[in-house]
Design a protein around this motif. Structure first.
Motif, PDB file in Angstrom:
ATOM      1  N   GLY A  15       9.322   2.433   3.786  1.00 38.61           N
ATOM      2  CA  GLY A  15       8.155   1.770   4.357  1.00 38.61           C
ATOM      3  C   GLY A  15       8.498   0.668   5.327  1.00 38.61           C
ATOM      4  O   GLY A  15       9.662   0.346   5.566  1.00 38.61           O
ATOM      5  N   SER A  16       7.448   0.095   5.894  1.00 36.47           N
ATOM      6  CA  SER A  16       7.575  -0.987   6.861  1.00 36.47           C
ATOM      7  C   SER A  16       6.604  -2.100   6.520  1.00 36.47           C
ATOM      8  O   SER A  16       5.532  -1.854   5.959  1.00 36.47           O
ATOM      9  CB  SER A  16       7.274  -0.481   8.275  1.00 36.47           C
ATOM     10  N   ILE A  21       0.856  -1.194   0.000  1.00 37.77           N
ATOM     11  CA  ILE A  21       0.000   0.000   0.000  1.00 37.77           C
ATOM     12  C   ILE A  21       0.887   1.238   0.000  1.00 37.77           C
ATOM     13  O   ILE A  21       1.755   1.387   0.875  1.00 37.77           O
ATOM     14  CB  ILE A  21      -0.903  -0.003   1.252  1.00 37.77           C
ATOM     15  N   TYR A  22       0.680   2.106  -0.975  1.00 43.14           N
ATOM     16  CA  TYR A  22       1.481   3.324  -1.073  1.00 43.14           C
ATOM     17  C   TYR A  22       0.638   4.514  -0.622  1.00 43.14           C
ATOM     18  O   TYR A  22      -0.355   4.860  -1.252  1.00 43.14           O
ATOM     19  CB  TYR A  22       1.978   3.514  -2.507  1.00 43.14           C
ATOM     20  N   LEU A  23       1.039   5.098   0.507  1.00 44.40           N
ATOM     21  CA  LEU A  23       0.372   6.283   1.054  1.00 44.40           C
ATOM     22  C   LEU A  23       1.393   7.418   1.065  1.00 44.40           C
ATOM     23  O   LEU A  23       2.048   7.677   2.080  1.00 44.40           O
ATOM     24  CB  LEU A  23      -0.125   6.013   2.474  1.00 44.40           C
ATOM     25  N   ALA A  69       4.033   4.034   9.222  1.00 50.06           N
ATOM     26  CA  ALA A  69       3.858   2.948   8.247  1.00 50.06           C
ATOM     27  C   ALA A  69       3.743   1.583   8.916  1.00 50.06           C
ATOM     28  O   ALA A  69       2.871   0.778   8.568  1.00 50.06           O
ATOM     29  CB  ALA A  69       5.017   2.960   7.246  1.00 50.06           C
ATOM     30  N   GLY A  70       4.615   1.307   9.883  1.00 53.29           N
ATOM     31  CA  GLY A  70       4.596  -0.002  10.537  1.00 53.29           C
ATOM     32  C   GLY A  70       3.331  -0.253  11.334  1.00 53.29           C
ATOM     33  O   GLY A  70       2.784  -1.358  11.328  1.00 53.29           O
ATOM     34  N   ILE A  71       2.847   0.783  12.025  1.00 56.52           N
ATOM     35  CA  ILE A  71       1.615   0.627  12.811  1.00 56.52           C
ATOM     36  C   ILE A  71       0.431   0.371  11.885  1.00 56.52           C
ATOM     37  O   ILE A  71      -0.399  -0.508  12.140  1.00 56.52           O
ATOM     38  CB  ILE A  71       1.334   1.888  13.656  1.00 56.52           C
ATOM     39  N   ILE A  72       0.353   1.143  10.805  1.00 50.76           N
ATOM     40  CA  ILE A  72      -0.751   0.974   9.853  1.00 50.76           C
ATOM     41  C   ILE A  72      -0.674  -0.406   9.215  1.00 50.76           C
ATOM     42  O   ILE A  72      -1.694  -1.095   9.066  1.00 50.76           O
ATOM     43  CB  ILE A  72      -0.722   2.091   8.795  1.00 50.76           C
ATOM     44  N   VAL A  95       3.449  -1.068   4.032  1.00 55.21           N
ATOM     45  CA  VAL A  95       2.922   0.282   3.834  1.00 55.21           C
ATOM     46  C   VAL A  95       4.108   1.185   3.511  1.00 55.21           C
ATOM     47  O   VAL A  95       5.069   1.262   4.284  1.00 55.21           O
ATOM     48  CB  VAL A  95       2.173   0.790   5.081  1.00 55.21           C
ATOM     49  N   LEU A  96       4.039   1.836   2.347  1.00 60.59           N
ATOM     50  CA  LEU A  96       5.124   2.686   1.871  1.00 60.59           C
ATOM     51  C   LEU A  96       4.685   4.144   1.872  1.00 60.59           C
ATOM     52  O   LEU A  96       3.522   4.453   1.605  1.00 60.59           O
ATOM     53  CB  LEU A  96       5.530   2.282   0.448  1.00 60.59           C
TER      54      LEU A  96
END
Length: 563
Positions: free
Chosen positions: A388-389, A351-353, A361-364, A378-379
């Motif tokens: 990202g993570s 997922i690119y946000l 990123a890691g929490i999401i 999540v990037l």
């Protein structure tokens, strides 16, 4: 929908119970964790500091201590370079206290998440060199920093790496590497966090200097245990002992920073648990590194003035509250992206946000993984590309799988269950496609399995049972709470509570005719109530606990799931 499976492992539970002074039910719960040898059971139930392995067994610790003693004697300038999360902050603090007590000329530096990125870099090395630093000691980072350590060595600096992350193909050319994951490291327990490794190094150094052992336990062990929970390490073996001992210290500590953090979060010392470290106190330490600078969290730990500590702790709590709100927004954006695209079919979600704060990123990723039970990256857009993570599931070794397309990255690292990555923006879609092309996960792999310890009627629940279950604490990753199940349960009453209407109070009656109070937390309350109204009888997963309110103690069931 998760698949429920009851664990059925045989043993003479009666005999085990008699030998260790526990009930056969508790003996069964321990067997379910694959703890079978008498020595393992004894350590699990009653293990203490005497069960920890000598630090000197860990590869690199003896030569690291020799170098540090020499540098201290020479009056050389030593700089600790940590990291911006709870493990990095606690590791830095442990080494700072440990080296200061040993008489070292020592200071610290922690990278800025946005400007510097993870771990040591050439700018941090140059900054140390320009300040006249002779020796760099890393903590919770360094094992992947081949170029950066080579640069430090080219400047004539001495470098000691202390880290706990998985080794990559090339080992940095440091003077000494202290990391239990080294192939020929004889240290028997490999799952220490960075602060655990730092604590081991200090314990070996202090032993040589004849610093009373009591100081090691009273002054520094708290932070090794605190980071173990906060960095989501397995609560097994030595980690479990460190956390058990840290929780005892947490109830009585007079440390200004930790005491202030407990106070501003309004936590009762009597009931403080690993949960509070993982979900209340720890996130406040992490929030400073996410939204500002982790140096603020380190300052909280360093301060000796309680009034100043209270101000610092309140600021960290406010940062964490802001982080929670930003996280909720990011999760919603991620859900919208998945549900409104063909990404729903991917087995590995990328997922690119671009506008999301990179620290979230890691929490999401973790929240999305919980929702879809798939590996998730999540990037976000960063200063020099995309960063990202990732958070994984049991059947997908994230670090191993992402290593198969490492040519796409400028930097990466991690564990089987979590990873970090940097890459050019134009590689994002290639990354998503390659991971899914290489992915061998089946539908079975992508179905979460919830393991039920015991199918148990409500009539078995008692205060004595709840008290005995506390022997199995602390709970967390690698030592989850036992899961009990009851079927044919009638929902007699429901009452929605809470500011966000996300708490459900229940009155339940099982097949044995026993009535119990229950509590369930959900962000999808309408859906929950609809299901419970439509079905006359349901199966519940639960954990029994004591609810204390206005001096009254009552038994209740913490509802984990239902169907």
């Amino acid at each position: 929908m998760a698949k429920w499976v009851e664990i059925r492992k045989g043993a003479d539970f009666q005999s085990i119970g008699e030998k260790f002074g526990i009930s056969s039910l508790t003996a069964r719960l321990i067997r379910n964790k694959d703890i079978t040898e008498e020595s393992e059971i004894r350590q699990y139930l009653y293990g203490g500091l005497s069960d920890l392995c000598s630090a000197s067994v860990m590869k690199g610790i003896i030569p690291a201590v020799e170098i540090l003693q020499k540098k201290i004697k020479e009056g050389a300038s030593i700089r600790i370079i940590g990291d911006y999360d709870i493990d990095g902050v606690c590791s830095t603090y442990i080494l700072l206290r440990g080296l200061t007590r040993a008489g070292a000329e020592v200071d610290t530096d922690i990278p800025d998440r946005k400007k510097d990125g993870y771990g040591i870099n050439e700018d941090l090395v140059k900054r140390a060199y320009d300040a006249g630093v002779d020796t760099i000691v890393t903590c919770d980072n360094g094992i992947a920093a081949v170029k950066e350590i080579a640069y430090a060595k080219s400047l004539g600096m001495t470098v000691i790496i202390t880290d706990h992350h998985e080794l990559q193909e090339e080992i940095p050319p440091a003077d000494v590497v202290v990391n239990p994951h080294q192939k020929d490291c004889p240290y028997p327990y490999k799952n220490l966090c960075g602060a655990g490794v730092a604590w081991k190094l200090v314990s070996a150094l202090w032993e040589q200097l004849r610093v009373p052992e009591q100081e090691l336990y009273e002054d520094l062990l708290l932070f090794a245990g605190f980071a173990t929970v906060g960095d989501v390490m397995d609560l097994t073996g030595e980690n479990r002992i460190l956390v058990k001992e840290a929780l005892k210290l947490l109830k009585t500590t007079t440390h200004p920073g930790i005491s202030a953090l407990i106070e501003v979060n309004e936590i009762s010392r009597e009931t403080i648990s690993a949960f509070h470290i993982g979900f209340v106190l720890g996130p406040c330490i992490n929030a400073s590194g996410r939204l500002d600078t982790a140096k603020r969290a380190l300052e909280l730990l360093k301060t000796t003035d309680y009034e100043k500590a209270l101000v610092n702790a309140a600021e960290l709590k406010a940062l964490n509250d802001e982080r929670k709100s930003m996280t909720d927004d990011g999760v919603q954006q991620a859900l919208d992206q998945i549900e409104n695209s063909d990404m729903k079919r991917d087995r590995v979600l990328v997922i690119y946000l671009p506008d999301c704060h990179e620290s979230l990123a890691g929490i999401i990723a973790g929240r999305i993984r919980e929702r879809y039970y798939r590996p998730v990256f999540v990037l976000t857009r960063s200063q020099d590309g995309v960063k990202g993570s990732g958070r994984s599931i049991e059947t997908y070794s994230m670090f191993e799988e992402m290593s198969k397309c490492k040519e796409l990255y400028t930097k990466y690292g991690g564990h089987p269950m979590a990873a970090g990555v940097s890459m050019p923006e134009e590689h994002v879609e290639k990354f998503r496609k390659r991971l899914n092309e290489l992915c061998t996960l089946t539908e079975k792999d992508l179905t979460e399995v919830v393991r039920i310890d015991i199918a148990m009627p409500f009539s078995y629940v008692s205060e004595r049972l709840v008290e005995e279950l506390s022997l199995l604490e602390p709970f967390g990753k690698g030592n989850s709470k036992p899961v009990f199940a009851a079927k044919g349960v009638q929902v007699l009453e429901t009452r929605v509570l809470g500011k966000n209407q996300n708490v459900l109070r229940l009155k339940l009656k099982d097949e044995s005719g026993t009535t119990m109070d229950g509590i369930y937390f959900s962000d999808q309350m309408n859906e929950v109530l609809k299901t419970m109204q439509q079905k006359p009888r349901l199966a519940f997963l639960y954990y029994p606990e004591i609810n204390e309110f206005r001096g009254q103690r009552t038994l209740q069931l913490r509802i984990l799931d239902y169907c």
